[in-house]
Design a protein around this motif. Structure first.
Motif, PDB file in Angstrom:
ATOM      1  N   LEU A 322       0.830  -1.205   0.000  1.00  0.00           N
ATOM      2  CA  LEU A 322       0.000   0.000   0.000  1.00  0.00           C
ATOM      3  C   LEU A 322       0.867   1.260   0.000  1.00  0.00           C
ATOM      4  N   TYR A 323       1.930   1.245   0.814  1.00  0.00           N
ATOM      5  CA  TYR A 323       2.852   2.372   0.870  1.00  0.00           C
ATOM      6  C   TYR A 323       3.499   2.586  -0.497  1.00  0.00           C
ATOM      7  N   LEU A 324       3.881   1.456  -1.119  1.00  0.00           N
ATOM      8  CA  LEU A 324       4.567   1.563  -2.413  1.00  0.00           C
ATOM      9  C   LEU A 324       3.620   2.076  -3.497  1.00  0.00           C
ATOM     10  N   ARG A 325       2.364   1.639  -3.443  1.00  0.00           N
ATOM     11  CA  ARG A 325       1.415   2.058  -4.476  1.00  0.00           C
ATOM     12  C   ARG A 325       0.997   3.519  -4.285  1.00  0.00           C
ATOM     13  N   ASP A 326       0.629   3.911  -3.056  1.00  0.00           N
ATOM     14  CA  ASP A 326       0.046   5.244  -2.845  1.00  0.00           C
ATOM     15  C   ASP A 326       1.095   6.307  -2.491  1.00  0.00           C
ATOM     16  N   ARG A 327       2.208   5.924  -1.893  1.00  0.00           N
ATOM     17  CA  ARG A 327       3.328   6.812  -1.586  1.00  0.00           C
ATOM     18  C   ARG A 327       2.955   7.977  -0.677  1.00  0.00           C
ATOM     19  N   GLY A 328       1.830   7.876   0.006  1.00  0.00           N
ATOM     20  CA  GLY A 328       1.386   8.944   0.905  1.00  0.00           C
ATOM     21  C   GLY A 328      -0.127   8.980   0.864  1.00  0.00           C
ATOM     22  N   CYS A 329      -0.698  10.004   1.501  1.00  0.00           N
ATOM     23  CA  CYS A 329      -2.157  10.149   1.479  1.00  0.00           C
ATOM     24  C   CYS A 329      -2.604  10.266   0.026  1.00  0.00           C
ATOM     25  N   CYS A 330      -3.574   9.441  -0.392  1.00  0.00           N
ATOM     26  CA  CYS A 330      -3.933   9.480  -1.805  1.00  0.00           C
ATOM     27  C   CYS A 330      -5.108  10.407  -2.077  1.00  0.00           C
ATOM     28  N   PHE A 331      -5.518  11.196  -1.075  1.00  0.00           N
ATOM     29  CA  PHE A 331      -6.562  12.194  -1.302  1.00  0.00           C
ATOM     30  C   PHE A 331      -6.024  13.261  -2.257  1.00  0.00           C
ATOM     31  N   PRO A 332      -6.823  13.673  -3.258  1.00  0.00           N
ATOM     32  CA  PRO A 332      -6.305  14.623  -4.248  1.00  0.00           C
ATOM     33  C   PRO A 332      -5.775  15.905  -3.601  1.00  0.00           C
ATOM     34  N   GLY A 333      -4.549  16.263  -3.935  1.00  0.00           N
ATOM     35  CA  GLY A 333      -3.958  17.517  -3.463  1.00  0.00           C
ATOM     36  C   GLY A 333      -3.232  17.398  -2.139  1.00  0.00           C
ATOM     37  N   CYS A 334      -3.314  16.248  -1.436  1.00  0.00           N
ATOM     38  CA  CYS A 334      -2.687  16.131  -0.110  1.00  0.00           C
ATOM     39  C   CYS A 334      -1.220  15.711  -0.246  1.00  0.00           C
ATOM     40  N   ASP A 335      -0.346  16.356   0.568  1.00  0.00           N
ATOM     41  CA  ASP A 335       1.086  16.043   0.438  1.00  0.00           C
ATOM     42  C   ASP A 335       1.631  15.234   1.617  1.00  0.00           C
ATOM     43  N   ARG A 336       0.746  14.678   2.460  1.00  0.00           N
ATOM     44  CA  ARG A 336       1.235  13.945   3.630  1.00  0.00           C
ATOM     45  C   ARG A 336       1.927  12.638   3.233  1.00  0.00           C
ATOM     46  N   PRO A 337       3.123  12.392   3.767  1.00  0.00           N
ATOM     47  CA  PRO A 337       3.865  11.171   3.435  1.00  0.00           C
ATOM     48  C   PRO A 337       3.289   9.945   4.159  1.00  0.00           C
ATOM     49  N   PRO A 338       3.734   8.734   3.765  1.00  0.00           N
ATOM     50  CA  PRO A 338       3.177   7.494   4.343  1.00  0.00           C
ATOM     51  C   PRO A 338       3.218   7.466   5.864  1.00  0.00           C
ATOM     52  N   ARG A 339       4.265   8.046   6.464  1.00  0.00           N
ATOM     53  CA  ARG A 339       4.385   7.916   7.918  1.00  0.00           C
ATOM     54  C   ARG A 339       3.249   8.641   8.642  1.00  0.00           C
ATOM     55  N   ASN A 340       2.526   9.546   7.968  1.00  0.00           N
ATOM     56  CA  ASN A 340       1.388  10.218   8.583  1.00  0.00           C
ATOM     57  C   ASN A 340       0.061   9.558   8.218  1.00  0.00           C
ATOM     58  N   CYS A 341       0.127   8.381   7.631  1.00  0.00           N
ATOM     59  CA  CYS A 341      -1.100   7.828   7.033  1.00  0.00           C
ATOM     60  C   CYS A 341      -1.609   6.564   7.713  1.00  0.00           C
ATOM     61  N   GLN A 342      -2.879   6.299   7.447  1.00  0.00           N
ATOM     62  CA  GLN A 342      -3.548   5.100   7.940  1.00  0.00           C
ATOM     63  C   GLN A 342      -4.143   4.373   6.740  1.00  0.00           C
ATOM     64  N   GLY A 343      -4.366   3.072   6.908  1.00  0.00           N
ATOM     65  CA  GLY A 343      -5.039   2.328   5.849  1.00  0.00           C
ATOM     66  C   GLY A 343      -6.544   2.539   5.952  1.00  0.00           C
ATOM     67  N   HIS A 344      -7.209   2.618   4.811  1.00  0.00           N
ATOM     68  CA  HIS A 344      -8.670   2.783   4.817  1.00  0.00           C
ATOM     69  C   HIS A 344      -9.293   1.725   3.915  1.00  0.00           C
ATOM     70  N   HIS A 345     -10.406   1.118   4.388  1.00  0.00           N
ATOM     71  CA  HIS A 345     -11.143   0.168   3.550  1.00  0.00           C
ATOM     72  C   HIS A 345     -12.113   0.933   2.666  1.00  0.00           C
ATOM     73  N   ILE A 346     -11.938   0.834   1.362  1.00  0.00           N
ATOM     74  CA  ILE A 346     -12.789   1.587   0.445  1.00  0.00           C
ATOM     75  C   ILE A 346     -14.248   1.155   0.634  1.00  0.00           C
ATOM     76  N   MET A 347     -14.495  -0.161   0.624  1.00  0.00           N
ATOM     77  CA  MET A 347     -15.797  -0.652   1.055  1.00  0.00           C
ATOM     78  C   MET A 347     -15.588  -1.184   2.458  1.00  0.00           C
ATOM     79  N   GLY A 348     -16.312  -0.629   3.435  1.00  0.00           N
ATOM     80  CA  GLY A 348     -16.097  -0.950   4.845  1.00  0.00           C
ATOM     81  C   GLY A 348     -15.977  -2.450   5.074  1.00  0.00           C
ATOM     82  N   TRP A 349     -15.000  -2.867   5.873  1.00  0.00           N
ATOM     83  CA  TRP A 349     -14.833  -4.304   6.111  1.00  0.00           C
ATOM     84  C   TRP A 349     -16.050  -4.853   6.842  1.00  0.00           C
ATOM     85  N   ASP A 350     -16.737  -3.953   7.616  1.00  0.00           N
ATOM     86  CA  ASP A 350     -17.936  -4.391   8.330  1.00  0.00           C
ATOM     87  C   ASP A 350     -19.104  -4.607   7.368  1.00  0.00           C
TER      88      ASP A 350
END
Ligand SMILES: [Zn+2]
Ligand SMILES: [Zn+2]
Length: 411
Positions: A322-350
């Motif tokens: 995930l880190y290798l693919r997204d290289r940081g927050c993948c929200f458009p325009g955001c510059d936060r690097p991977p170390r500031n990021c969390q994984g998110h389930h696009i379709m909720g795991w619940d």
């Protein structure tokens, strides 16, 4: 004390203005009188007049006359000596701060600011007084004593960029303390004291992390204090994410969400974070995106009936990918690097969304919340990169956007 309504009336403002003008005039008169007193004291000192009354020191003579404290007598005499020339044997020592003396005689300066100018001039080599004093005096007219000292320190730094010679005192252990306390409302209060070196690097880390956010979800309207508070939390988030990727996957090992099946199913009710903190179903789903989750069954009274198997959602291997693919927050325009990021389930795991790369996106804490609040939808483009569909109020056509802020990983 009168009770004030939130907005003062025009009449109240007018009375406050009048009082402020009066205080300014009276304060100036007091400071002018003090400057005259200092001139007299300088004269008494230089002519040795205290001696005629049987006092060896002017400070004792002054205390006898006025009953001022030792501290006040010393302060007045220090100002008297700095503002007026005084004899030294057969020589006359010129005033240390002649310009400041003129401003003080006009009632323009507070005691604290006079003392700060005198203190800083005392540290600056005499050859530079002519250029340094106007700067310090400028600051004393507009700022407070701390600002005067800071201006003086800047001058000292310019004169001696390497600072004073290091002393040979033995290295002592730094004194630090930290108080982290939970408040009644469930929030926490953090108070800490640290040594100067640790303070410097903490300040620079917080400074670096408290820059305004970028992102297509709108401008960052947080106050500087809020940004620094968020930055402090980011520091802990980074500690939780370390050791850093892409060489080694960080695991968010410390967060466990206990989620009753009922909360899971209805998306209402409460869950428990790290065995003690009660959180809402909404927060539970946010946390559960990237934590260890323990589903359980509760009785009506909250007693645990049955506990499911703890489930670590994102494996270290998946996180690395995930880190290798997204290289940081993948929200458009955001510059936060991977170390500031969390994984998110696009379709909720619940909701049955699987934990695989095609259903995961890396998001900074802020954009993770933005995405959970709904409005933005995520889908994976055919090339495997997450794209964001903005809410209709941002773009009525909801055209997909992707983040191009992160540089490609060097190979
Ligand atoms: Zn999420
Ligand atoms: Zn972000």
């Amino acid at each position: 004390m009168p009770v004030h309504s939130p907005a003062p009336s025009p009449a109240e403002v007018q009375r406050a203005d009048a009082a402020a003008a009066l205080v300014r005039v009276q304060f100036q008169a007091m400071q002018r009188a003090q400057a005259e007193l200092c001139a007299t004291l300088a004269m008494v000192d230089s002519e040795g007049l205290g001696w005629a009354h049987g006092f060896g020191r002017v400070s004792s003579w002054l205390k006898e006359l006025t009953h001022v404290s030792d501290y006040q007598a010393a302060a007045l005499l220090r100002r008297a000596a700095a503002f007026h020339p005084h004899p030294d044997g057969s020589n006359v020592v010129p005033a240390l701060a002649p310009l400041t003396a003129t401003a003080a005689a006009a009632g323009e300066l507070s005691d604290a600011n006079m003392d700060a100018v005198i203190e800083m001039l005392g540290q600056i080599p005499a050859g530079h007084h002519d250029t340094a004093e106007p700067h310090l005096l400028d600051m004393a007219r507009q700022g407070d004593a701390a600002q005067v000292r800071a201006a003086g320190q800047r001058i000292l730094d310019l004169l001696s960029p390497d600072g004073p010679e290091p002393d040979d005192k033995p290295l002592r252990d730094p004194e630090r303390s930290c108080l982290l306390k939970k408040k009644r409302n469930g929030d926490w209060r953090l108070e800490a004291d640290v040594d100067s070196m640790s303070g410097e690097f903490m300040d620079s880390v917080i400074e670096a992390l408290s820059k305004r956010r970028t992102g297509d979800d709108g401008p960052d309207t947080r106050s500087p204090a809020q940004r620094r508070g968020d930055a402090l939390v980011d520091v802990f988030g980074m500690a939780m994410n370390s050791p850093e990727l892409p060489t080694q996957a960080g695991e968010r090992v410390h967060v466990t969400v206990i989620l009753p099946f009922e909360t899971l199913r209805t998306q209402m009710g409460k869950a428990t974070l790290n065995l003690e903190e009660q959180i809402s179903a909404w927060e539970a789903r946010l946390w559960a995106c990237d934590s260890t989750v323990i589903p359980c069954c509760l009785r009506e009274n909250g007693e645990v009936l049955d506990v499911g198997r703890a489930k670590r959602l994102i494996t270290p291997g998946q996180r690395r990918a995930l880190y290798l693919r997204d290289r940081g927050c993948c929200f458009p325009g955001c510059d936060r690097p991977p170390r500031n990021c969390q994984g998110h389930h696009i379709m909720g795991w619940d909701q049955g969304g699987p934990t695989n790369l095609a259903n995961l996106a890396l998001l900074c804490e802020h954009h993770h919340r933005v995405v959970h609040r709904a409005g933005w939808d995520i889908k994976l483009a055919p090339d495997g990169i997450p794209e964001f569909l903005p809410p209709a109020f941002i773009d009525p056509l909801r055209k997909p956007r992707r983040n191009n802020m992160h540089p490609p990983i060097a190979s």
